[in-house]
Design an enzyme around this catalytic site. Structure first.
Site, PDB file in Angstrom:
ATOM      1  CB  ALA A   1      -5.541 124.635  -1.361  1.00  0.00           C
TER       2      ALA A   1
ATOM      3  CB  CYS B   1      13.109 123.424  -2.835  1.00  0.00           C
ATOM      4  SG  CYS B   1      13.472 124.596  -4.136  1.00  0.00           S
ATOM      5  CG  ASP B   2      16.079 129.172   0.186  1.00  0.00           C
ATOM      6  OD1 ASP B   2      15.367 129.952  -0.477  1.00  0.00           O
ATOM      7  OD2 ASP B   2      16.903 129.554   1.043  1.00  0.00           O
ATOM      8  CB  VAL B   3      12.348 129.641  -4.518  1.00  0.00           C
ATOM      9  CG1 VAL B   3      11.352 128.488  -4.499  1.00  0.00           C
ATOM     10  CG2 VAL B   3      11.864 130.812  -3.673  1.00  0.00           C
TER      11      VAL B   3
ATOM     12  CB  SER C   1      -1.755 138.731  -5.146  1.00  0.00           C
ATOM     13  OG  SER C   1      -1.543 140.108  -5.002  1.00  0.00           O
TER      14      SER C   1
ATOM     15  CE1 TYR D   1       3.290 139.330  -1.786  1.00  0.00           C
ATOM     16  CE2 TYR D   1       1.398 140.736  -2.245  1.00  0.00           C
ATOM     17  CZ  TYR D   1       1.961 139.472  -2.134  1.00  0.00           C
ATOM     18  OH  TYR D   1       1.200 138.370  -2.394  1.00  0.00           O
ATOM     19  CB  CYS D   2       2.430 146.356  -4.839  1.00  0.00           C
ATOM     20  SG  CYS D   2       1.337 146.896  -6.132  1.00  0.00           S
ATOM     21  CB  ALA D   3       7.309 146.381  -7.012  1.00  0.00           C
TER      22      ALA D   3
END
Ligand SMILES: *[C@@H]1O[C@H](CO)[C@@H](O)[C@H](O)[C@H]1NC(C)=O
Ligand SMILES: *[C@@H]1O[C@H](CO)[C@@H](O)[C@H](O)[C@H]1NC(C)=O
Length: 257
Positions: A20, A63-65, A138, A151-153
């Site tokens: 998007a 691409c793999d970051v 996020s 994830y939050c960290a």
């Protein structure tokens, strides 16, 4: 800043919010390089966008970051194709605390690799024109998310990355603006992939607490408002878009101590 003819890299650009973003940037006259791990989906996305926006404005880079060399080659390919790089959108992420080392390698180290490369390819002190790095955060960049602490960290960590690199000190040296765009719960992405996380009853309970009162906003809204933020945000600023509302700047002190 105008987006016409700016060259933008979007990591994780082939699906969901990344795709998007690509569409909105193209609508605003930018050139884009879609960086994505999935070649099939990436090539398909690239072909579809070319049909809609013209052949010469879009490339796909596998691409793999987590792979610095591949990331670097993708930057080089973008520069070789379009002659310069103006904007990096660090967007690729995974949300699955079961695979926490990979999650950290993508969500935090991936953003760091992208930033280091963006400085190399955009920085004024390296003979370039300056540019912008957008770190996609996020809601859990600014609040605890009890069902996915790791994830939050990672999402909190990129706020620090934004504030420190985004500081005038670096901006004055490099001409690279760094901003963080925090995307609240959005239809399609959040709802589908966090669900695979873990389905024990305890995890479900934590998830229900996290999700209390959540309303999923439209993908299209999130992408359109990225453009507003790109046009207006100052370096080091943190923006939140949620509930289909206009993005608001999140206050964050530089001088607590
Ligand atoms: C950055 O440049 C601006 C404008 O020249 C100046 O006012 C500011 O003090 C500089 N900041 C730093 C940290 O060097
Ligand atoms: C962004 O800047 C433009 C022009 O200065 C202004 O019209 C618009 O309201 C701003 N948008 C936001 C979200 O601040």
């Amino acid at each position: 800043m105008l987006l016409k003819d700016k060259v933008c890299i979007i990591t994780g650009g082939a699906v969901n919010v990344g795709r998007a973003f690509c569409e909105q940037l193209l609508k605003n006259g930018a050139f884009i390089a879609i960086f994505d791990l999935d070649s099939d989906i990436g090539e398909l996305c690239c072909a579809e966008l070319k049909q809609q926006f013209g052949k010469n404005r879009i490339i796909f880079c596998h691409c793999d970051v987590t792979d610095f060399t591949q990331f670097e080659e993708s930057f080089q390919m973008t520069k070789d194709t379009f002659g310069k790089i103006d904007i990096l959108v660090n967007n690729a992420e995974i949300s699955n605390d079961k695979f926490w080392e990979l999650e950290t390698d993508v969500n935090l180290n991936g953003f760091i690799r992208g930033s280091l490369l963006a400085y190399r390819f955009m920085s004024k002190d390296k003979g370039n024109e300056g540019g912008t790095i957008v770190n996609i955060g996020s809601s859990c960049s600014v609040k605890p998310f009890i069902s996915s602490p790791i994830y939050c960290a990672t999402k909190h960590a990129i706020v620090g990355l934004t504030k420190a690199y985004g500081n005038d000190y670096h901006y004055n040296l490099t001409g690279v603006r760094v901003i963080c765009y925090c995307v609240g719960p959005t239809e399609s992405d959040f709802s589908s992939h966090s669900r695979q996380n873990n389905n024990t009853p305890n995890h479900e309970r934590a998830r229900n607490i996290d999700m209390q009162g959540i309303r999923y906003q439209k993908l299209d809204h999130v992408a359109k408002e990225l453009i507003t933020v790109l046009l207006n945000a100052s370096s080091g600023s943190l923006w939140i878009v949620r509930n289909d509302e206009k993005p608001s700047e999140f206050p964050f002190s530089n001088e607590l101590f």
